[in-house]
Write a protein that holds these residues in place. Sequence first.
Motif, PDB file in Angstrom:
ATOM      1  N   UNK A 172       0.705  -1.283   0.243  1.00  0.00           N
ATOM      2  CA  UNK A 172       0.157   0.031  -0.044  1.00  0.00           C
ATOM      3  C   UNK A 172       1.014   1.382  -0.129  1.00  0.00           C
ATOM      4  N   UNK A 173       1.974   1.344   0.658  1.00  0.00           N
ATOM      5  CA  UNK A 173       2.871   2.446   0.724  1.00  0.00           C
ATOM      6  C   UNK A 173       3.368   2.678  -0.688  1.00  0.00           C
ATOM      7  N   UNK A 174       3.693   1.429  -1.542  1.00  0.00           N
ATOM      8  CA  UNK A 174       4.482   1.721  -2.912  1.00  0.00           C
ATOM      9  C   UNK A 174       3.502   2.383  -3.658  1.00  0.00           C
ATOM     10  N   UNK A 175       2.192   2.744  -3.378  1.00  0.00           N
ATOM     11  CA  UNK A 175       1.290   3.225  -4.234  1.00  0.00           C
ATOM     12  C   UNK A 175       1.258   4.726  -4.090  1.00  0.00           C
ATOM     13  N   UNK A 176       1.433   5.489  -5.212  1.00  0.00           N
ATOM     14  CA  UNK A 176       1.418   7.133  -5.099  1.00  0.00           C
ATOM     15  C   UNK A 176       0.068   7.638  -4.624  1.00  0.00           C
ATOM     16  N   UNK A 177      -1.206   6.857  -4.979  1.00  0.00           N
ATOM     17  CA  UNK A 177      -2.450   7.232  -4.685  1.00  0.00           C
ATOM     18  C   UNK A 177      -2.744   7.565  -3.114  1.00  0.00           C
ATOM     19  N   UNK A 178      -3.964   8.586  -3.099  1.00  0.00           N
ATOM     20  CA  UNK A 178      -4.105   8.773  -1.462  1.00  0.00           C
ATOM     21  C   UNK A 178      -5.338   7.813  -1.140  1.00  0.00           C
ATOM     22  N   UNK A 179      -5.929   7.340  -1.886  1.00  0.00           N
ATOM     23  CA  UNK A 179      -6.951   6.372  -1.377  1.00  0.00           C
ATOM     24  C   UNK A 179      -6.787   4.976  -2.186  1.00  0.00           C
ATOM     25  N   UNK A 180      -7.173   4.012  -1.496  1.00  0.00           N
ATOM     26  CA  UNK A 180      -7.149   2.534  -2.059  1.00  0.00           C
ATOM     27  C   UNK A 180      -8.569   1.954  -2.118  1.00  0.00           C
TER      28      UNK A 180
END
Length: 304
Positions: A136-144
């Motif tokens: 989850x940290x690897x994703x640039x997005x603010x929402x998942x």
Amino acid sequence: MYTDEIKQEIGALLKKRNGVLLAHNYMRDEVQEIADITGDSLALSMEAAEASAEVIVFCGVHFMAESAAILAPEKTVLLPRLDAGCPMADMVTEAGLLEMKGMYPGAPVVTYVNSSAAVKALSDICCTSANAVKVVESLPDREVIFVPDRNLGRYVARFVGKKFHLWDGFCPTHERLKVDDVIRLKAEYPDAPFVCHPECNPAVAALADHVCSTTGMYGYCSKSPARRFIIGTEAGILYRLRHENPGKEFILASPALICPNMKLTSLEDILEALQTMSPVVRVPEEIRIPAKRALDRMLAIPRD
Ligand code: 13P
Ligand code: SF4
């Protein structure tokens, strides 16, 4: 046939067929005992992808064998008990996930490997309990969007400053462990750290001294100076914990921590699978390719 004869026959057939026997950490003791490799979901998927063997006998549940078939399509993946499923994986469907994607357009889908190949195919990236925070940290997005395990999702949300849209799935086995069970055992064994899996309910996980994947538990318990531990995950974990730490005591946090699906596979089933070369788990190419993309993206993240 006597147990020893069955074990010998399995060994001979594995050699003849250039096979490798992989077993999840929750399998029956006698299955773990004869496995070439035991491990958590992540380690077993990687083994399946890297093994030089032509036949993979996957002693686990259906989604794990599917992951192996996705990563290693040139190999024959045998799942000795085709009926060994995962109720949590069954809680998320393609239609349901598509609907959720429609509700949160643009939010990447992070899918726990405890899911079908078809659901993985609709996902941006997979995770396991061993790497979920890093994924989850690897994703640039603010929402998942996080599916299907609401408990693992809540656990990860404790460490990552992002907004989580959680699917309401859970593991019925881990969910059976209750706060009262843990409080009672902590009072009885005040010196024993409580170690649990992130599939446990958040109220239970909040009481833990350490929360980790099944493989994480072996490392934690062997390194810890404590002499006894309260274990909050499926009972199959006790086999190796006791074997590798003869001087230490391991107390299962609840007798209800038994996954019926993980207990299905017997030595006789393994022998029959190798004799008949079935049941084979295959994933159609139109699902396998996008599902592999989500798994590969996860596997590209360095391990600790
Ligand atoms: P792992 O720790 O191997 O991810 O296992 C969790 C689990 O429940 C597998 O079904
Ligand atoms: Fe599924 Fe829970 Fe069994 Fe793992 S322990 S296979 S998550 S039901």
